[in-house]
Design a protein around this motif. Structure first.
Motif, PDB file in Angstrom:
ATOM      1  N   ILE A 173       0.797  -1.312   0.031  1.00 14.64           N
ATOM      2  CA  ILE A 173       0.038  -0.022   0.062  1.00 14.64           C
ATOM      3  C   ILE A 173       0.903   1.316  -0.049  1.00 14.64           C
ATOM      4  O   ILE A 173       0.511   1.968  -0.605  1.00 14.64           O
ATOM      5  CB  ILE A 173      -0.944  -0.022   1.068  1.00 14.64           C
ATOM      6  CG1 ILE A 173      -1.768  -1.165   1.136  1.00 14.64           C
ATOM      7  CG2 ILE A 173      -1.861   1.279   1.216  1.00 14.64           C
ATOM      8  CD1 ILE A 173      -2.510  -1.541   2.354  1.00 14.64           C
TER       9      ILE A 173
ATOM     10  N   TYR B  93      -6.346   8.147  14.880  1.00 12.26           N
ATOM     11  CA  TYR B  93      -5.526   7.080  14.946  1.00 12.26           C
ATOM     12  C   TYR B  93      -4.000   7.511  14.566  1.00 12.26           C
ATOM     13  O   TYR B  93      -3.096   7.494  15.422  1.00 12.26           O
ATOM     14  CB  TYR B  93      -5.847   5.751  13.965  1.00 12.26           C
ATOM     15  CG  TYR B  93      -4.874   4.811  14.231  1.00 12.26           C
ATOM     16  CD1 TYR B  93      -4.439   4.137  15.380  1.00 12.26           C
ATOM     17  CD2 TYR B  93      -4.050   4.479  13.083  1.00 12.26           C
ATOM     18  CE1 TYR B  93      -3.580   3.305  15.564  1.00 12.26           C
ATOM     19  CE2 TYR B  93      -3.021   3.566  13.015  1.00 12.26           C
ATOM     20  CZ  TYR B  93      -2.889   2.956  14.348  1.00 12.26           C
ATOM     21  OH  TYR B  93      -1.929   1.986  14.364  1.00 12.26           O
TER      22      TYR B  93
ATOM     23  N   SER C 137      -5.543  -5.994  15.672  1.00  2.01           N
ATOM     24  CA  SER C 137      -6.138  -4.623  15.813  1.00  2.01           C
ATOM     25  C   SER C 137      -4.987  -3.515  15.587  1.00  2.01           C
ATOM     26  O   SER C 137      -5.530  -2.695  14.866  1.00  2.01           O
ATOM     27  CB  SER C 137      -6.859  -4.396  17.220  1.00  2.01           C
ATOM     28  OG  SER C 137      -5.765  -4.150  18.114  1.00  2.01           O
ATOM     29  N   ALA C 138      -4.005  -3.360  15.817  1.00  2.70           N
ATOM     30  CA  ALA C 138      -3.076  -2.676  15.617  1.00  2.70           C
ATOM     31  C   ALA C 138      -3.029  -2.691  13.812  1.00  2.70           C
ATOM     32  O   ALA C 138      -2.662  -1.659  13.447  1.00  2.70           O
ATOM     33  CB  ALA C 138      -1.589  -2.927  16.137  1.00  2.70           C
ATOM     34  N   PHE C 139      -3.043  -3.711  13.350  1.00  2.00           N
ATOM     35  CA  PHE C 139      -2.681  -4.109  12.059  1.00  2.00           C
ATOM     36  C   PHE C 139      -3.956  -3.309  11.165  1.00  2.00           C
ATOM     37  O   PHE C 139      -3.540  -2.533  10.262  1.00  2.00           O
ATOM     38  CB  PHE C 139      -2.992  -5.548  11.605  1.00  2.00           C
ATOM     39  CG  PHE C 139      -2.969  -5.749  10.278  1.00  2.00           C
ATOM     40  CD1 PHE C 139      -1.743  -5.734   9.736  1.00  2.00           C
ATOM     41  CD2 PHE C 139      -4.043  -5.986   9.563  1.00  2.00           C
ATOM     42  CE1 PHE C 139      -1.745  -6.117   8.015  1.00  2.00           C
ATOM     43  CE2 PHE C 139      -4.101  -6.266   8.228  1.00  2.00           C
ATOM     44  CZ  PHE C 139      -3.002  -6.230   7.546  1.00  2.00           C
ATOM     45  N   ILE C 140      -5.063  -3.457  11.720  1.00  2.00           N
ATOM     46  CA  ILE C 140      -6.311  -2.782  10.947  1.00  2.00           C
ATOM     47  C   ILE C 140      -6.162  -1.335  11.209  1.00  2.00           C
ATOM     48  O   ILE C 140      -6.378  -0.585  10.227  1.00  2.00           O
ATOM     49  CB  ILE C 140      -7.651  -3.461  11.767  1.00  2.00           C
ATOM     50  CG1 ILE C 140      -7.963  -4.820  11.467  1.00  2.00           C
ATOM     51  CG2 ILE C 140      -8.867  -2.419  11.299  1.00  2.00           C
ATOM     52  CD1 ILE C 140      -9.198  -5.064  11.032  1.00  2.00           C
ATOM     53  N   LEU C 141      -5.758  -1.071  12.234  1.00  2.30           N
ATOM     54  CA  LEU C 141      -5.742   0.519  12.491  1.00  2.30           C
ATOM     55  C   LEU C 141      -4.385   1.056  11.726  1.00  2.30           C
ATOM     56  O   LEU C 141      -4.706   2.022  10.970  1.00  2.30           O
ATOM     57  CB  LEU C 141      -5.331   0.813  13.973  1.00  2.30           C
ATOM     58  CG  LEU C 141      -6.471   0.557  14.836  1.00  2.30           C
ATOM     59  CD1 LEU C 141      -5.997   0.886  16.439  1.00  2.30           C
ATOM     60  CD2 LEU C 141      -7.481   1.570  14.566  1.00  2.30           C
ATOM     61  N   ASP C 142      -3.403   0.103  11.491  1.00  2.79           N
ATOM     62  CA  ASP C 142      -2.253   0.621  10.602  1.00  2.79           C
ATOM     63  C   ASP C 142      -2.793   0.708   9.140  1.00  2.79           C
ATOM     64  O   ASP C 142      -2.479   1.707   8.332  1.00  2.79           O
ATOM     65  CB  ASP C 142      -1.197  -0.409  10.664  1.00  2.79           C
ATOM     66  CG  ASP C 142      -0.527  -0.296  12.046  1.00  2.79           C
ATOM     67  OD1 ASP C 142       0.236  -1.207  12.465  1.00  2.79           O
ATOM     68  OD2 ASP C 142      -0.215   0.863  12.416  1.00  2.79           O
ATOM     69  N   CYS C 143      -3.525  -0.266   8.769  1.00  2.01           N
ATOM     70  CA  CYS C 143      -4.139  -0.419   7.417  1.00  2.01           C
ATOM     71  C   CYS C 143      -4.891   1.109   7.304  1.00  2.01           C
ATOM     72  O   CYS C 143      -4.715   1.768   6.284  1.00  2.01           O
ATOM     73  CB  CYS C 143      -4.916  -1.401   7.168  1.00  2.01           C
ATOM     74  SG  CYS C 143      -3.779  -2.887   6.786  1.00  2.01           S
TER      75      CYS C 143
ATOM     76  N   SER D 172      -3.187   0.141  21.418  1.00  2.00           N
ATOM     77  CA  SER D 172      -3.104  -1.266  21.997  1.00  2.00           C
ATOM     78  C   SER D 172      -1.785  -1.160  23.130  1.00  2.00           C
ATOM     79  O   SER D 172      -2.322  -1.840  23.929  1.00  2.00           O
ATOM     80  CB  SER D 172      -2.805  -2.170  20.858  1.00  2.00           C
ATOM     81  OG  SER D 172      -1.770  -1.796  20.042  1.00  2.00           O
TER      82      SER D 172
ATOM     83  N   VAL E 274     -10.236  -7.763  17.900  1.00  2.00           N
ATOM     84  CA  VAL E 274     -10.578  -7.633  16.709  1.00  2.00           C
ATOM     85  C   VAL E 274     -11.078  -9.100  16.229  1.00  2.00           C
ATOM     86  O   VAL E 274     -12.469  -9.064  15.549  1.00  2.00           O
ATOM     87  CB  VAL E 274      -9.626  -7.384  15.680  1.00  2.00           C
ATOM     88  CG1 VAL E 274      -9.730  -7.366  14.387  1.00  2.00           C
ATOM     89  CG2 VAL E 274      -9.111  -5.844  16.117  1.00  2.00           C
TER      90      VAL E 274
END
Lengths: 788, 458
Positions: A243, A508, B6-12, A519, A563
């Motif tokens: 990305i 964020y 969850s960090a990954f989703i936020l990162d995305c 987190s 999640v």
């Protein structure tokens, strides 16, 4: 800069040093020390093991300090030391360095013992030498504690300029977490310094970290390399790399252009322009093309001015506030505002579309969970549509129209007022654009963008106005207004969604910039709680027990919001069209989860063993597959529902009406349309099973971790129970929340509902695939299979 | 376990957000760089005006020292977008500030590079902030003629802003063009009266013109201004204290000078300039051990050849000949490295040689070469002093007049003049100047002042 004047007084420093710049032009430059001839450079690699801490310590002295040192130790004055002199020297400095290195493990200073030392003299610039001292040191660090803490400080040559690099290198089986420094090196032990980077020299003097022999406590952040990736896990961010396009290619630029156009279009529908939209209606009902153009122009000018003012204020503010403080705070505040606005709008618009415009359709259907949709083109009530009325509202007239709608005709003045009031407010979308500009430090460009953006806005508004002008005529002749009207309703909802997402992203990003990882923050909090209660654990009847139980509740609540749980539940929830049922799904999930945990936990308590990591890993993988399956089911259901989407025309008693009709997988038309019913997916075993699998999988590991630390079995069981209750409550709430959009949308907007369900399906499939990759492949689970 | 998913989703989310924004901005850049250049000019000019760097323009942490957090933040910005002009400009300013605080040469290089990068992205006529910081960086690297040219360019673009004249005056002053420099400073005063930047420059001019009273008055104003700044910079305040100390030392008021140096060190601990000057005061007050301690400390932080040479002198006076010799040879090594590295000016080595009666011809050649391109009074002084030591009395006589042309009251200049007069047989002139030197600043140098006294007695 005024001390540039001091040139004479401080003349020496600069003159001497400046020349590094011109190094490249000189053939001898290759020998010049890369970091300036004055520096003393430090490197320390801390090898963290549970029994001992090892240290590789390197001091690299450039020409001048080397010369100074050698002069001091050499008997003859030419600065060439004998072997004996060097040996004596290295003996002395190694001990001195060890003294200057502060190592504290679990709050106790650990003396470092020199294992090996080595001194190398290398040719430097100008016939001078550079010196490299390398020491290997060790300190004992065994302890019975589970979670350990390490502090390190290098106070050697603390006043002298130089490169200072610290690297953490955990030994196998001793994971390091919450580390203040990185797990990867830059200079290869001071052998090659980065040359091209625009970066100030490293200045890492202190390190602080935790380590353990067991699993890393939940919520803590793992040791990271300098590129931000976790150390030890390979290629995990490939997606992110994909990305993160490093350069702006024409394609990306084009994409940006399209995005800007889209944003501008949506912007016309966003909150500050509500009145303007009404103005467009107004023009649509009574105005002319020129009115529409005028309105668009007014809004554009006022809007540009408003956003510009904001931008200039930002520019000025950024001069007086430290940027790294300013940006996160600004972003956070506006992100929060944008989220709030977006979410509020979303709710209001959904409600407005769902409830506000529905007719009082009181006819008693048998078990109808759907209501009528006023915007269906084929809606064919007995009322006649008054073409002068704002047509979207079926039988009701607007009560919130500005003056001018009540039949008095359009005046230029009222139009101007309308335009100004519509444009002057810097609305969320504009804020988004501006923030984007600021966050990239391109405030100037951002302002430019706003100009372009506002022009796009004008186009959109004028187009809306024109559309209404012509649509109004069309409607009058053909009565086909519904489509446009529906568009005008869906667009604001879409824009609200976009705004909400953008706000969340800003928030964020801001938190990330502020160095606050959500987190990790939660993780630290819970780790602290855990430390507190675990320490107090053994004395069961004391306050410690309460602490343990309170922790259980908090863990349970937090656990429910992880999640993978949310994704799994949302896939199931998306099937349901009632809030209570959605919440029950969550509750059932929680029950299944708790049951599995209690069973496993009882085993752990009785036998004092935990689920092996390998098994837990496979269970995790199973969870991932399950999530994919759930996503596919939701996806298929959404598509099938789409396929069966059709209208009914039928009559209840003496009233004819039509409404949208859809089938679930297993439903059929039974009997006459009059008695149709829409079956709703049953709340059943599915969530229980899903929850149980989740409970079995490693997600319970953290519970078990705490469990094994608790000495009392009774307390342990109580803890499990409380944890279970916490997770049930948490999931009940979460699934209710998740279900809300599905429920709201299912009431009226079938299109939205299906797209939501589709999105939920696709998302959970994507997440499942990623999760499966992570748990199955990236973590080495599959590899271990082939090895074994 | 599910914390970093969850960090990954936020990162995305974060990443996609960044991509969207940079894509939008990328479009704008393209537009701006092609057709909309005019617009960009105005906007950039606005940005340049509001971000005029001055004393303390680099943002500071609470302690008043430059915050590395800010620097890393900006470096990350540049890393993710090498064309971020504003980040590049700000970075260059930070690097210059860091260089002033640490004397670390690497910061100068970084400042130059970021300034040049910013100008590569956006040309100078649209990027006045970038041009300004480039001129400043060039000045700091002693590339005075480039600094002068760029500063002149800057004043042509923006004749109503003081900062162009500031750098212009600084560069001209170092090049020995005192009239033009004074004009630039007067222009600066007209546009920006009473600021730290203006006051310190006029103070320096007053010192050169032999008016220490005015100089001190202006430094006091500058100090008050620096303290009252919105974001006070410890280094700026310490620098003003130190300058007050230097002017006070020059007129022989040692206790007052010591107070100023200690104030500087209170504001900015380990400020190497003040540490060395304090050592000089201790030496002037006959506290040789204290002086050695201060100089050793200063050399530990920055082995500046002037500090090193002075430390060698002090060792020698204390009878530690071996230590002195190793300091002297260190000075020579530093000089050699400088030449290897292509240093533009090397006058203090020439003066060092002359002061210690070493390598007279080499010293003279160095001074002569430098005076060819940089005709300031201290260049003239260095040439005259080395000419004397290499036996070129006539040249020394004519050149020292150049050094005295502004009427600067500096004991060292008077001492050199007196020694030259004595060598030329002008005993009354010699007596006159040596007396002036010793009256003005009786202990101006631990090694040279006794020589002056001895010569006078003869």
């Amino acid at each position: 800069m005024s001390r540039g004047l001091s040139e004479r007084a401080s003349r020496t420093t600069l003159t001497i040093l400046l020349a590094l710049l011109f190094v490249s032009g000189f053939p001898l430059a290759a020998f010049a020390h890369p970091l300036g001839n004055f520096t003393i450079n430090h490197f320390a690699r801390i090898e963290v093991g549970s029994e001992q801490i090892k240290l590789r310590y390197v001091i690299d002295m450039a020409e001048i300090p080397t010369f100074q040192e050698l002069q001091a130790i050499t008997a003859n004055s030419d600065g060439t030391p004998s072997k004996v002199e060097l040996d004596v020297y290295v003996e002395r400095v190694a001990a001195k360095y060890a003294d200057g290195l502060l190592l504290i493990v679990d709050g106790v200073r650990r003396p470092l013992q020199v294992l090996a030392k080595n001194i190398t003299l290398l040719p430097g610039a100008g016939g001078l030498q550079t010196m490299r001292l390398q020491c290997d040191l060790v300190a004992p660090a065994s302890s019975s504690q589970a979670v350990r803490h390490l502090q390190f400080e290098d106070s050697n040559y603390s006043e002298r300029i130089g490169w200072r690099e610290l690297v953490i290198s955990p030994l196998p089986g001793t994971p390091v977490f919450n580390s203040s420094v990185y797990g990867s090196a830059v200079t290869d032990e001071l052998k090659s310094y980065p040359a091209d980077l625009l970066a100030a020299p490293l200045d890492e003097r202190r390190a602080e970290l935790s380590f353990t022999a067991g699993p890393i406590p939940p919520g803590s952040h793992a040791l990271r390399a300098r590129n931000g990736r976790p150390v030890g896990v390979a290629s995990r961010d490939r997606l992110a790399e994909l990305i993160a396009v490093p350069e702006l290619t024409a394609g990306v630029a084009l994409f940006g252009l399209l995005f800007a156009v889209l944003l501008g279009g949506l912007h016309a529908m966003s909150p500050g322009h509500g009145k303007t939209i009404v103005g467009a209606y107004l023009i649509g009902s009574r105005g002319t093309t020129r009115h529409a153009a005028f309105l668009g122009l007014t809004v554009t000018i006022t809007h540009t001015a408003g956003v510009f003012a904001l931008g200039v204020a930002t520019l000025l503010a950024s001069e007086y506030v430290v940027p790294e403080r300013f940006f996160p705070i600004l972003s956070l505040v506006s992100g929060a505002i944008v989220v709030g606005l977006g979410f509020g709008l979303l709710i209001r618009r959904l409600r407005g579309v769902l409830g506000g415009h529905s007719h009082g359709h009181v006819y008693a259907h048998d078990d109808h969970t759907h209501a009528h949709d006023s915007q269906m083109p084929s809606h064919d009530h007995d009322q006649t549509i008054d073409p002068t009325m704002p047509p979207s509202h079926g039988g009701r007239t607007h009560t919130h129209l500005p003056p001018g709608v009540d039949g008095s005709g359009v005046t230029w003045r009222s139009l101007l007022a309308l335009g100004i009031s519509g444009g002057i407010l810097p609305c969320p979308s504009a804020l988004v654009v501006l923030l984007a500009a600021i966050s990239l430090h391109r405030v100037g460009y951002g302002l430019l963008l706003v100009v372009a953006f506002s022009l796009g806005l004008a186009g959109a508004l004028t187009a809306v106005g024109l559309a209404f002008v012509y649509a109004g005529r069309l409607v009058k002749s053909t009565g086909r207004f519904g489509r446009l009207d529906r568009l005008a309703r869906v667009l604001p909802i879409l824009s609200a969604l976009v705004i909400t997402c953008a706000g969340a992203a800003i928030c964020y990003g801001a938190l990330g910039q502020a160095g606050l990882n959500l987190s990790s923050f939660l993780g630290q909090l819970t780790a602290q709680l855990a430390a507190m209660s675990v320490n107090a654990g053994p004395s069961f009847p004391s306050v410690g027990a309460l602490g343990v139980l309170g922790l259980g509740l908090i863990y349970g609540l937090k656990h429910a919001t992880e999640v993978d749980h949310i994704v799994a539940v949302s896939a199931i929830v998306s099937e349901h069209r009632k809030l209570s049922r959605a919440a029950i799904v969550g509750g059932l999930w929680g029950a299944g989860h708790t049951a599995a945990l209690v069973i496993v936990g009882a085993g752990v308590l009785a036998l004092r063993i935990a689920i092996p990591l390998r098994v837990a890993g496979w269970l995790e993988f199973g969870v991932a597959l399950m999530i994919i399956g759930l996503g596919m089911a939701a996806f298929r259901r959404a598509l099938r529902g789409r396929a069966d989407f059709h209208f009914h025309r039928h009559a209840h008693r003496d009233l004819r009406h039509a409404h949208v009709h859809f089938h679930e997988l297993d439903s059929q038309h039974i009997g006459l349309p009059e008695s149709h019913s829409h079956t709703v997916a049953r709340v059943g075993l599915k969530p229980v099973i899903v929850g149980a699998v989740h409970g079995l999988a490693g997600s319970g590991a953290l519970t078990l971790l705490v469990l094994t630390q608790i000495n009392s079995s009774l307390l342990g069981l109580l803890y499990l129970g409380v944890f279970g209750i916490g997770s049930i409550i948490g999931m009940l709430l979460m699934s209710g929340l998740i279900g809300l959009p599905f429920v709201l949308s299912s009431r009226k907007l079938n299109g939205i509902h299906y797209s939501l369900q589709l999105v939920a399906g696709v998302l959970s499939m994507a997440f499942g695939i990623w999760y499966a990759y992570e748990t199955g492949i990236a973590s080495g689970l599959m590899r271990s299979l082939t090895v074994v | 376990m599910a914390t970093w998913p969850s960090a990954f989703i936020l990162d995305c989310m974060h990443l996609s957000w960044k991509i969207l924004t940079s894509a939008v901005l990328g479009t704008v850049i393209m537009l701006a760089l092609s057709s909309c250049a005019r617009r960009a000019t105005n906007v950039q000019t606005a940005a340049a005006e509001t971000s005029t760097p001055d004393v303390g323009s680099a943002k500071l942490s609470k302690s008043g020292q430059t915050s590395m957090v800010a620097v890393r933040f900006l470096e990350d910005r540049v890393k993710s977008d090498p064309d971020d002009v504003i980040a590049l400009q700000k970075l260059a300013n930070y690097y210059l500030q860091l260089h002033r605080e640490t004397a670390d040469i690497r910061y100068l290089e970084l400042a130059l590079r970021s300034a040049r990068s910013s100008l590569r992205v956006l040309p100078a006529d649209q990027n006045l902030s970038g041009l300004l910081v480039l001129a400043q960086a060039e000045y700091q690297t002693h590339d005075f003629s480039s600094a002068r040219d760029h500063a002149k360019e800057l004043t042509e673009y923006q004749p109503r802003k003081s900062y162009g004249y500031q750098v212009l005056g600084d560069a001209l002053l170092e090049l020995g063009d005192y009239e033009q420099a004074e004009q630039a400073y007067r222009k600066m005063e007209e546009l920006d009266r009473g600021s730290v930047a203006t006051e310190t420059r006029l103070a320096h001019l007053a010192v050169l013109q032999g008016d220490p009273t005015t100089a001190q008055r202006r430094y006091v104003i500058a100090l008050a201004q620096a303290k009252a700044a919105l974001v006070p910079s410890a280094e700026s305040i310490a620098w003003c204290h130190w300058q007050l100390g230097e002017t006070t030392f020059a007129i022989g008021d040692y206790p007052a000078a010591e107070r100023h140096y200690r104030d500087a060190l209170t504001t900015f601990p380990n400020y190497f300039r003040a540490l060395a000057s304090l050592g000089r005061i201790r030496a002037a007050l006959d506290d040789r051990a204290g002086a050695i301690e201060q100089y050793e400390h200063a050399v530990r932080i920055v082995p500046d050849p002037q500090f090193v040479a002075m430390l060698g002198d002090l060792y020698k006076l204390a009878g530690r000949d071996k230590d002195a010799a190793s300091q002297y040879s260190l000075v020579e090594k530093i000089a050699r490295l400088n030449e290897l590295n292509g240093a533009l000016y090397n006058r203090q080595v020439a003066v060092f040689y002359a002061d210690h009666d070493l390598k007279p011809e080499e010293a003279y050649a160095k001074a002569l070469r430098e005076y060819g391109v940089r005709r300031d009074i201290y260049g003239a002084d260095a040439l005259a002093w080395t000419a004397l030591k290499s036996g070129k009395i006539a040249e020394a006589q004519s050149t020292i007049k150049e050094a005295l042309r502004l009427g600067t009251k500096d004991a060292r200049l008077f001492y050199h003049t007196g020694m030259i007069a004595q060598a030329a047989g002008d005993n009354s002139g010699a007596r006159d100047y040596l007396k002036r030197a010793l009256t003005l600043n009786p202990q101006f140098d631990p090694l040279q002042a006794p020589i002056a006294r001895k010569t006078l007695e003869q």
